[in-house]
Scaffold this active site. Structure first.
Site, PDB file in Angstrom:
ATOM      1  N   SER A 152       0.864  -1.189   0.000  1.00 33.29           N
ATOM      2  CA  SER A 152       0.000   0.000   0.000  1.00 33.29           C
ATOM      3  C   SER A 152       0.897   1.235   0.000  1.00 33.29           C
ATOM      4  CB  SER A 152      -0.854   0.010   1.277  1.00 33.29           C
ATOM      5  OG  SER A 152      -1.471   1.260   1.467  1.00 33.29           O
ATOM      6  N   TYR A 165      -1.784  -1.447  10.598  1.00 28.74           N
ATOM      7  CA  TYR A 165      -1.976  -1.686   9.154  1.00 28.74           C
ATOM      8  C   TYR A 165      -0.797  -1.104   8.369  1.00 28.74           C
ATOM      9  CZ  TYR A 165      -3.858  -1.413   4.438  1.00 28.74           C
ATOM     10  OH  TYR A 165      -4.019  -1.542   3.082  1.00 28.74           O
TER      11      TYR A 165
HETATM   12  N1  LIG Z   1      -8.766  -0.424  -1.147  1.00 30.09           N
HETATM   13  C1  LIG Z   1      -7.727   0.321  -0.862  1.00 30.09           C
HETATM   14  O1  LIG Z   1      -7.833   1.561  -0.763  1.00 30.09           O
HETATM   15  C2  LIG Z   1      -6.368  -0.316  -0.680  1.00 30.09           C
HETATM   16  C3  LIG Z   1      -5.249   0.528  -0.733  1.00 30.09           C
HETATM   17  C4  LIG Z   1      -3.994  -0.031  -0.568  1.00 30.09           C
HETATM   18  C5  LIG Z   1      -3.872  -1.397  -0.362  1.00 30.09           C
HETATM   19  N2  LIG Z   1      -4.979  -2.182  -0.305  1.00 30.09           N
HETATM   20  C6  LIG Z   1      -4.788  -3.627  -0.084  1.00 30.09           C
HETATM   21  O2  LIG Z   1      -5.368  -4.336  -1.153  1.00 30.09           O
HETATM   22  C7  LIG Z   1      -5.680  -5.664  -0.724  1.00 30.09           C
HETATM   23  C8  LIG Z   1      -7.070  -6.023  -1.196  1.00 30.09           C
HETATM   24  O3  LIG Z   1      -8.012  -5.208  -0.528  1.00 30.09           O
HETATM   25  P1  LIG Z   1      -9.277  -4.596  -1.258  1.00 30.09           P
HETATM   26  O4  LIG Z   1      -9.116  -3.136  -1.302  1.00 30.09           O
HETATM   27  O5  LIG Z   1      -9.573  -5.317  -2.505  1.00 30.09           O
HETATM   28  O6  LIG Z   1     -10.393  -4.875  -0.131  1.00 30.09           O
HETATM   29  P2  LIG Z   1     -11.636  -5.879  -0.092  1.00 30.09           P
HETATM   30  O7  LIG Z   1     -12.538  -5.610  -1.233  1.00 30.09           O
HETATM   31  O8  LIG Z   1     -12.172  -5.756   1.283  1.00 30.09           O
HETATM   32  O9  LIG Z   1     -10.975  -7.300  -0.306  1.00 30.09           O
HETATM   33  C9  LIG Z   1     -10.282  -7.972   0.696  1.00 30.09           C
HETATM   34  C10 LIG Z   1     -10.211  -9.433   0.339  1.00 30.09           C
HETATM   35  O10 LIG Z   1      -9.479 -10.124   1.358  1.00 30.09           O
HETATM   36  C11 LIG Z   1     -10.255 -11.232   1.811  1.00 30.09           C
HETATM   37  N3  LIG Z   1     -10.022 -11.489   3.220  1.00 30.09           N
HETATM   38  C12 LIG Z   1     -10.193 -10.628   4.249  1.00 30.09           C
HETATM   39  N4  LIG Z   1      -9.968 -11.256   5.414  1.00 30.09           N
HETATM   40  C13 LIG Z   1      -9.644 -12.536   5.099  1.00 30.09           C
HETATM   41  C14 LIG Z   1      -9.336 -13.682   5.867  1.00 30.09           C
HETATM   42  N5  LIG Z   1      -9.317 -13.627   7.211  1.00 30.09           N
HETATM   43  N6  LIG Z   1      -9.050 -14.843   5.226  1.00 30.09           N
HETATM   44  C15 LIG Z   1      -9.096 -14.905   3.878  1.00 30.09           C
HETATM   45  N7  LIG Z   1      -9.394 -13.864   3.094  1.00 30.09           N
HETATM   46  C16 LIG Z   1      -9.666 -12.694   3.701  1.00 30.09           C
HETATM   47  C17 LIG Z   1     -11.713 -10.813   1.573  1.00 30.09           C
HETATM   48  O11 LIG Z   1     -12.544 -11.948   1.394  1.00 30.09           O
HETATM   49  P3  LIG Z   1     -13.530 -12.582   2.488  1.00 30.09           P
HETATM   50  O12 LIG Z   1     -14.154 -11.451   3.240  1.00 30.09           O
HETATM   51  O13 LIG Z   1     -14.493 -13.369   1.657  1.00 30.09           O
HETATM   52  O14 LIG Z   1     -12.672 -13.459   3.333  1.00 30.09           O
HETATM   53  C18 LIG Z   1     -11.585 -10.062   0.251  1.00 30.09           C
HETATM   54  O15 LIG Z   1     -11.628 -10.965  -0.818  1.00 30.09           O
HETATM   55  C19 LIG Z   1      -5.499  -5.662   0.801  1.00 30.09           C
HETATM   56  O16 LIG Z   1      -4.273  -6.266   1.122  1.00 30.09           O
HETATM   57  C20 LIG Z   1      -5.478  -4.189   1.150  1.00 30.09           C
HETATM   58  O17 LIG Z   1      -4.741  -3.937   2.323  1.00 30.09           O
HETATM   59  C21 LIG Z   1      -6.231  -1.667  -0.468  1.00 30.09           C
END
Ligand SMILES: NC(=O)c1ccc[n+]([C@@H]2O[C@H](COP(=O)([O-])OP(=O)(O)OC[C@H]3O[C@@H](n4cnc5c(N)ncnc54)[C@H](OP(=O)(O)O)[C@@H]3O)[C@@H](O)[C@H]2O)c1
Length: 273
Positions: A152, A165
């Site tokens: 991130s 985080y």
């Molecule tokens: N969105 C942003 O602004 C942003 C910015 C920088 C980095 N990121 C990073 O991008 C990555 C993806 O996040 P996203 O933005 O796509 O958010 P998201 O839509 O909430 O997706 C998160 C994914 O992780 C899975 N997950 C969460 N807890 C889990 C667990 N205990 N076991 C297995 N799977 C789990 C969720 O699936 P289930 O709930 O079905 O388990 C979901 O598929 C993350 O690492 C996040 O830190 C996001």
């Protein structure tokens, strides 16, 4: 959900792409794009098996790819080993690992329940590291493999209200860059992806609405496509989104306390929720 795999010889395992956190957001977008571009067997991992199963059916119908679904909570200690056993039991060997599952919470460290902090460290750091460790022996033997770790822009400075985080993403970035340097000679590409704020469920889970950061969001598709391009180009780090790209450079110019303060301002809520 499990679908019939292509025929397999006894000596050669079928190569697969494992995507954690494929049930929504960036992971789901990466799954869709890889299904269209690569036709490799996909293994989709997350807790919500129903969402993964629906995506698997859609990708198989639209792109003719083989998709396996493994519903698993990666916050549980030992889950990475469980996942690798499930992959091997399907006769698969991991050619591409997309370590994407992760979450953050917008709160003061002292006010967060300890179990949420432990779960975050287990998912964002421990499971990611254990999965990378588990896939490397086969990749080294083949002298080929790709690992994408989603970090991130929070990795570049301390993040008040996202203390654990931000630190977990700094770990992902440093770990990935070191691993990229170690494994390059073995034909293995490691890419750390640093998205800025991206339009996904992340912000609902984090309680991040009403913050300045949540106003400047990139679409998940665009982040996924930059991430895949960087992985294919063998880049060790990519910051996605035009506005975010200069960020690491500017942060290095700022006094550390000022960089920390500005990160805190970005995630301060305008109104208490
Ligand atoms: N969105 C942003 O602004 C942003 C910015 C920088 C980095 N990121 C990073 O991008 C990555 C993806 O996040 P996203 O933005 O796509 O958010 P998201 O839509 O909430 O997706 C998160 C994914 O992780 C899975 N997950 C969460 N807890 C889990 C667990 N205990 N076991 C297995 N799977 C789990 C969720 O699936 P289930 O709930 O079905 O388990 C979901 O598929 C993350 O690492 C996040 O830190 C996001």
């Amino acid at each position: 959900m499990s679908q019939t795999l292509p025929a397999q010889t006894s000596s050669a395992k079928i190569l697969a792409t494992v995507i954690t956190g494929a049930s929504s957001g960036i992971g789901e977008a990466i799954a869709r794009q890889l299904a269209e571009q690569e036709k490799q067997v996909l293994v989709l991992v997350a807790r919500r098996g129903d969402k993964l199963a629906a995506l698997a059916t859609e990708l198989k119908t639209q792109h003719g790819v083989t998709v396996e679904v493994i519903a698993l909570d990666l916050e549980t200690p030992g889950a990475a080993q469980q996942l690798m056993a499930a992959v091997q039991a399907r006769g698969l060997s991991v050619d591409t690992l997309i370590n994407n599952a992760g979450f953050g919470i917008n709160d003061l460290f002292a006010d967060m329940p300890l179990e949420r902090i432990q779960g975050m460290m287990q998912l964002n750091i421990v499971a990611l590291t254990e999965l990378a460790h588990a896939v490397l022996p086969d990749m080294r033997a083949r002298r080929q493999g790709r690992i994408m770790n989603i970090a991130s822009v929070a990795a570049f400075q301390a993040c008040p209200r996202f203390a654990v985080y931000g630190a977990s993403k700094a770990y992902v970035l440093m770990f990935s860059e070191a691993l990229a340097a170690e494994e390059k000679r073995n034909g293995i590409h490691v890419t750390a992806v640093c998205p800025g704020a991206t339009r996904t469920a992340f912000h609902d889970i984090a309680g991040n609405h009403g913050t300045f950061a949540a106003k400047l969001m990139d679409p998940a598709d665009a982040v996924a496509s930059s991430a895949i391009n960087a992985l294919n180009a063998g880049r060790s780090v990519i910051v996605t989104g035009l506005l975010n790209k200069p960020l690491p450079f500017f942060i290095r110019l700022l006094p550390r306390a000022l960089a920390t303060w500005s990160a805190g301002i970005m995630v301060q809520r305008e109104k208490p929720v």
